[in-house]
Design an enzyme around this catalytic site. Structure first.
Site, mmCIF file in Angstrom:
data_model
loop_
_atom_site.group_PDB
_atom_site.id
_atom_site.type_symbol
_atom_site.label_atom_id
_atom_site.label_comp_id
_atom_site.label_asym_id
_atom_site.label_seq_id
_atom_site.Cartn_x
_atom_site.Cartn_y
_atom_site.Cartn_z
ATOM 1 N N ARG A 22 0.841 -1.194 0.000
ATOM 2 C CA ARG A 22 0.000 0.000 0.000
ATOM 3 C C ARG A 22 0.878 1.246 0.000
ATOM 4 O O ARG A 22 1.966 1.242 0.570
ATOM 5 C CB ARG A 22 -0.897 0.056 1.253
ATOM 6 C CG ARG A 22 -1.881 -1.097 1.384
ATOM 7 C CD ARG A 22 -3.024 -0.938 0.393
ATOM 8 N NE ARG A 22 -4.074 -1.898 0.622
ATOM 9 C CZ ARG A 22 -4.120 -3.107 0.099
ATOM 10 N NH1 ARG A 22 -3.136 -3.502 -0.697
ATOM 11 N NH2 ARG A 22 -5.121 -3.913 0.348
ATOM 12 N N THR A 23 0.383 2.290 -0.647
ATOM 13 C CA THR A 23 1.027 3.591 -0.491
ATOM 14 C C THR A 23 0.460 4.202 0.785
ATOM 15 O O THR A 23 -0.618 4.789 0.787
ATOM 16 C CB THR A 23 0.739 4.508 -1.697
ATOM 17 O OG1 THR A 23 1.178 3.867 -2.894
ATOM 18 C CG2 THR A 23 1.477 5.844 -1.550
ATOM 19 N N LEU A 24 1.170 4.000 1.884
ATOM 20 C CA LEU A 24 0.673 4.467 3.170
ATOM 21 C C LEU A 24 0.868 5.965 3.340
ATOM 22 O O LEU A 24 0.143 6.608 4.097
ATOM 23 C CB LEU A 24 1.392 3.723 4.293
ATOM 24 C CG LEU A 24 1.210 2.194 4.286
ATOM 25 C CD1 LEU A 24 2.005 1.570 5.421
ATOM 26 C CD2 LEU A 24 -0.260 1.832 4.430
#
Length: 245
Positions: A22-24
């Site tokens: 995920r692109t956190l």
């Protein structure tokens, strides 16, 4: 056959293939995009800064790209997610061209596609960390819309992302009109970008202005704006602010 003795497949939940990617948090980001309709088409402006956190790390990032024959896309936010969106759109345009039916996707169709992509990724809790501006001209009809990272979208005569939504839109509401010439449109965009340069920490004085008409897309070479930093409010910005440093 003893089903109890048969070897069961190992759970993939424990393997590296199950790692959730995920692109956190956005890492390298671009700031505002400002766009408007003018007499013959659409004008769009964006600077070329790429910020790594609070550091203005890159100064030659192009954030406006032509899409197909009739559309122009600008993006704020995470640069790598913007590159992923461009890959999606390359596949979409290629698939459309394969039909070879004499028709091609217009800006409204591309914008609708982007709204579905952004909302779909939001529902998967894996959003693309971008705010997008999509403009174009097809069959004499000018189209300008925007969509953010959770799928909120609308169409308008002028749009802006990032700080531009707060600082440039009031200028556009006051000065934009339907019969805006190309020269006046460029001046209006430059005025907006100058205000953003003064007020937005992430802005850089190196920008491009793009236009799209029935003839196609033209993106200018990078250039800088003339600025004036001797305003009294800039010399002592905390004066009169109680409790400030």
């Amino acid at each position: 056959m003893n089903f109890m003795d048969s070897k069961q497949p190992e759970s993939s939940l424990l393997g590296p293939e199950s790692d959730s990617q995920r692109t956190l948090y956005p890492y390298v980001t671009g700031t505002s995009v400002v766009a408007l309709k003018y007499k013959d088409g659409i004008l769009m402006a964006a600077d070329m800064g790429g910020s790594y956190g609070s550091t203005l790390r890159y100064k030659s990032v192009e954030r406006m790209k032509p899409i197909g024959k009739h559309s122009l896309l600008g993006a704020s936010g995470e640069i790598s997610d913007f590159q992923e969106i461009l890959r999606y759109l390359d596949e979409l345009i290629l698939y459309d061209n394969m039909w070879d039916d004499g028709n091609s996707l217009g800006p409204k169709e591309v914008h609708n596609y982007l709204t579905r992509v952004m909302y779909n990724r939001r529902n998967k809790f894996n959003p693309l960390w971008n705010s997008l501006v999509l403009g174009g001209v097809k069959n004499g009809h000018k189209y300008l819309g925007t969509v953010n990272m959770i799928g909120v979208n609308f169409e308008d005569n002028h749009v802006a992302t990032g700080f531009g939504n707060h600082l440039a839109r009031p200028i556009l509401r006051q000065e934009w009109h339907e019969n805006l010439s190309f020269e006046d449109g460029v001046k209006l965009l430059e005025k907006c970008m100058r205000v953003l340069l003064y007020r937005d920490r992430s802005a850089v004085n190196k920008l491009q202005i793009a236009k799209i008409t029935e003839e196609g897309v033209t993106i200018s070479q990078p250039y800088s704006l003339k600025t004036y930093w001797e305003y009294s409010a800039f010399e002592n910005p905390a004066q009169g602010a109680v409790g400030s440093w």
